[in-house]
Design an enzyme around this catalytic site. Structure first.
Site, PDB file in Angstrom:
ATOM      1  N   GLY A 152       1.321  -5.587   3.893  1.00  0.00           N
ATOM      2  CA  GLY A 152       2.137  -5.123   5.002  1.00  0.00           C
ATOM      3  C   GLY A 152       1.364  -4.971   6.292  1.00  0.00           C
ATOM      4  O   GLY A 152       1.861  -5.298   7.369  1.00  0.00           O
TER       5      GLY A 152
ATOM      6  N   SER B 238      10.213   0.194   2.038  1.00  0.00           N
ATOM      7  CA  SER B 238       9.716  -0.688   0.980  1.00  0.00           C
ATOM      8  C   SER B 238       9.958  -0.118  -0.421  1.00  0.00           C
ATOM      9  O   SER B 238       9.667  -0.774  -1.407  1.00  0.00           O
ATOM     10  CB  SER B 238       8.222  -0.968   1.177  1.00  0.00           C
ATOM     11  OG  SER B 238       7.492   0.235   1.188  1.00  0.00           O
TER      12      SER B 238
ATOM     13  N   GLY C  50      -2.335  -1.075   2.456  1.00  0.00           N
ATOM     14  CA  GLY C  50      -2.336  -2.351   1.738  1.00  0.00           C
ATOM     15  C   GLY C  50      -2.374  -3.528   2.702  1.00  0.00           C
ATOM     16  O   GLY C  50      -1.729  -3.507   3.757  1.00  0.00           O
TER      17      GLY C  50
ATOM     18  N   GLY D 170       0.805  -1.233   0.000  1.00  0.00           N
ATOM     19  CA  GLY D 170       0.000   0.000   0.000  1.00  0.00           C
ATOM     20  C   GLY D 170       0.829   1.271   0.000  1.00  0.00           C
ATOM     21  O   GLY D 170       0.317   2.355  -0.241  1.00  0.00           O
TER      22      GLY D 170
ATOM     23  N   TYR E   4       4.382   0.867  12.851  1.00  0.00           N
ATOM     24  CA  TYR E   4       4.720   2.295  12.907  1.00  0.00           C
ATOM     25  C   TYR E   4       6.241   2.397  12.777  1.00  0.00           C
ATOM     26  O   TYR E   4       6.940   2.802  13.699  1.00  0.00           O
ATOM     27  CB  TYR E   4       4.263   2.936  14.221  1.00  0.00           C
ATOM     28  CG  TYR E   4       2.769   3.037  14.375  1.00  0.00           C
ATOM     29  CD1 TYR E   4       1.917   3.029  13.267  1.00  0.00           C
ATOM     30  CD2 TYR E   4       2.184   3.157  15.633  1.00  0.00           C
ATOM     31  CE1 TYR E   4       0.549   3.130  13.407  1.00  0.00           C
ATOM     32  CE2 TYR E   4       0.806   3.268  15.784  1.00  0.00           C
ATOM     33  CZ  TYR E   4      -0.007   3.247  14.674  1.00  0.00           C
ATOM     34  OH  TYR E   4      -1.374   3.349  14.817  1.00  0.00           O
TER      35      TYR E   4
END
Length: 530
Positions: free
Chosen positions: A179, A116, A176, A108, A472
């Site tokens: 994850g 990522s 998303g 996402g 987080y």
């Protein structure tokens, strides 16, 4: 002069060698992708070569949620593969590994630190956003959801077939599934039903050899690790099979503000004593934030209380009047609505917003931001809260807030070793710290202010280790360089994210990815722990 020429020659030689290594390697990588995919599912359309064109930039930016990471590292980023078929995922893994190219996996794009889609060594982004199918089986109360599907898409799909089923995940619709679920995503159903990984019953993952595995073929140790240990250290999560949970047709929500002048500190102190002991069907989030005061130019702290109750207003009012009269909740503060509509309430959409907004996928990034997290075991004393308010009010030209998310309920009853996600019994609440700014020039001062707020909170939160929430993502709690994984450094951040589960995670990593192909700045090292 001779010395200078020698150095120049050496630099040129290194540059030539580097070019000789990276260019053919990248050509070999692209050739490998084509060789390993079939004409029935061509990969050509899924590949965007990293260049300075508008087309590539839009592909990169679409799923870049933090403006701090808006500019691609063109010296290192080689391509984005936006996989459209499982064979594209398999080929990307095998071809990146065989050509010595690092892989970053994005679903996402809500990775708070951009791990990522950023790296300082040659890398390729495997973007999962096209793999977003969702199938729901109402009779068995189960669903399969692919990694690139968003939570908004999942909630909508479930609601299309049943208004009394839901999934206990987050309140941000554009996150998303890949994850969010693998990191142990949570939401306002956590006190009643736990978190995402508590409801995962199967998964499909592409391993380091490009094999597609499910729970049966991957084995229980790897299945345990990807539920809360993050998928990115072990492979590429393709899809999750989840159990859905039951919700009433009508739930009740409310939002109440208390400024410091209205006794906000006292009301929040009482919240700390009772929020984790409320009935499991009640979730009340407290959100202190900087707000305008009554006089012009004056600033204060307003604590906003958001709540969701799996029931009707009458029952909720009785609970609140008995346990927390200090909040002064009135019947007119409460709204009854469907569970799907409550997801809009939590996202702060105005009343009447159509639920179709849950399907929106923003094509541009949000703002510059920084987030941190903490776990709280004992109530923060009032003087501690006042120190936090004083520090928050120092933030200049920034939006700054904290979220206190209550624990208790079923979270106290699930063992910390049940899944890789360890933060269970003993927590009163979790804190998310968040600041947003709008100008790149304010980045350094904003990060510094956030660091100060985090330091002020230190005496009042968990310690040895100071726990942190993996979803987080926070690079400050420890990290490695992009191309390395130092075990001692990994133990620093790993112990904060995974506590006592880190040893088992390292064992699993050593078994399934011994050469450490799947790595990033905060990945799990492959170490056999005796």
């Amino acid at each position: 002069m001779k010395e200078a020429l020698s150095v120049l020659c050496l630099v040129l030689l290194v540059s030539v060698l580097e070019a000789a290594v990276t260019k053919p390697k990248f050509g070999d990588f692209i050739g490998c992708l084509r060789y390993r995919t079939s004409p029935e599912n061509p990969i050509t359309d899924a590949i965007s070569i990293a260049d300075n064109t508008t087309a590539f930039l839009s592909s990169y930016v679409s799923y870049t949620k933090n403006k701090r990471f808006l500019s691609p590292n063109y010296k290192k980023l080689l391509a984005i593969v936006a996989a459209k078929h499982v064979s594209h995922v398999q080929a990307t893994v095998v071809c990146a590994k065989s050509n010595g190219i690092q892989l970053r996996i994005r679903s996402g794009g809500h990775d708070y630190e951009g791990l990522s889609y950023m790296s300082s060594v040659p890398f390729v982004i495997l973007d999962m956003y096209n793999l977003r199918s969702i199938t729901v089986d109402v009779s068995s109360k189960k669903a399969w959801v692919q990694a690139g599907a968003t939570l908004g898409e999942l909630y909508t799909k479930v609601n299309d077939v049943s208004q009394t089923l839901a999934f206990p995940a987050g309140v941000c619709a554009t996150v998303g599934a890949g994850g969010h679920i693998s990191g142990g995503g949570y939401g306002n159903l956590m006190r009643k039903y736990g978190i995402t990984v508590d409801h995962v019953i199967d998964a499909q993952i592409v391993d380091v050899n490009g094999k597609l595995l499910n729970r049966l073929t991957m084995g229980e140790d790897l299945f345990w690790a990807i539920r809360g240990g993050g998928g990115g250290s072990f492979g590429v999560i393709l899809s999750w099979k989840i159990n859905l949970v039951e919700v009433p047709k009508i739930v009740t929500v409310f939002k109440v503000n208390k400024t410091l002048e209205q006794g906000g500190t006292d009301v929040l102190y009482k919240w700390q004593l009772i929020a984790s002991k409320f009935p499991e069907s009640l979730f009340v989030r407290a959100m202190p934030q900087v707000a305008n005061g009554t006089k012009r130019g004056e600033r204060t702290i307003a604590v906003v209380f958001y709540a969701q109750f799996l029931g009707r207003t009458d029952e909720l009012m009785a609970i609140m009047n008995q346990n927390w009269p200090e909040l002064g909740l009135k019947r007119e503060d409460c709204q009854e609505m469907s569970w799907l509509n409550s997801t809009l309430f939590w996202a702060d959409y105005p009343a009447g917003t159509p639920t179709s907004i849950l399907l929106d996928r923003p094509s541009s990034p949000g703002d510059f931001f920084k987030s941190k997290s903490d776990y709280v075991k004992k109530p923060i004393p009032k003087e501690g809260l006042e120190k936090l308010w004083k520090t928050m009010l120092k933030f200049s030209n920034n939006i700054v807030w904290m979220q206190f998310n209550p624990y208790g309920g079923v979270m106290d009853r699930i063992p910390e070793t049940a899944t890789a996600f360890p933060h269970r019994k003993g927590n009163l609440f979790k804190i998310q710290y968040f600041t947003t700014w709008f100008n790149a020039n304010a980045t350094e001062s904003s990060l510094s202010q956030m660091k100060e707020l985090y330091e002020v909170a230190e005496p009042y939160v968990s310690s040895n280790p100071r726990e942190a929430f993996f979803n987080y993502r926070d690079i400050d709690v420890g990290s490695n360089p992009s191309g390395e994984t130092n075990v001692d450094e990994a133990k620093i951040y790993g112990s904060k994210y995974f506590l006592g589960n880190l040893k088992r995670l390292m064992d699993v990593k050593a078994k399934y990815d011994p050469e450490n192909f799947f790595k990033n700045e905060q990945s799990i090292p492959p170490v056999r722990v005796m």
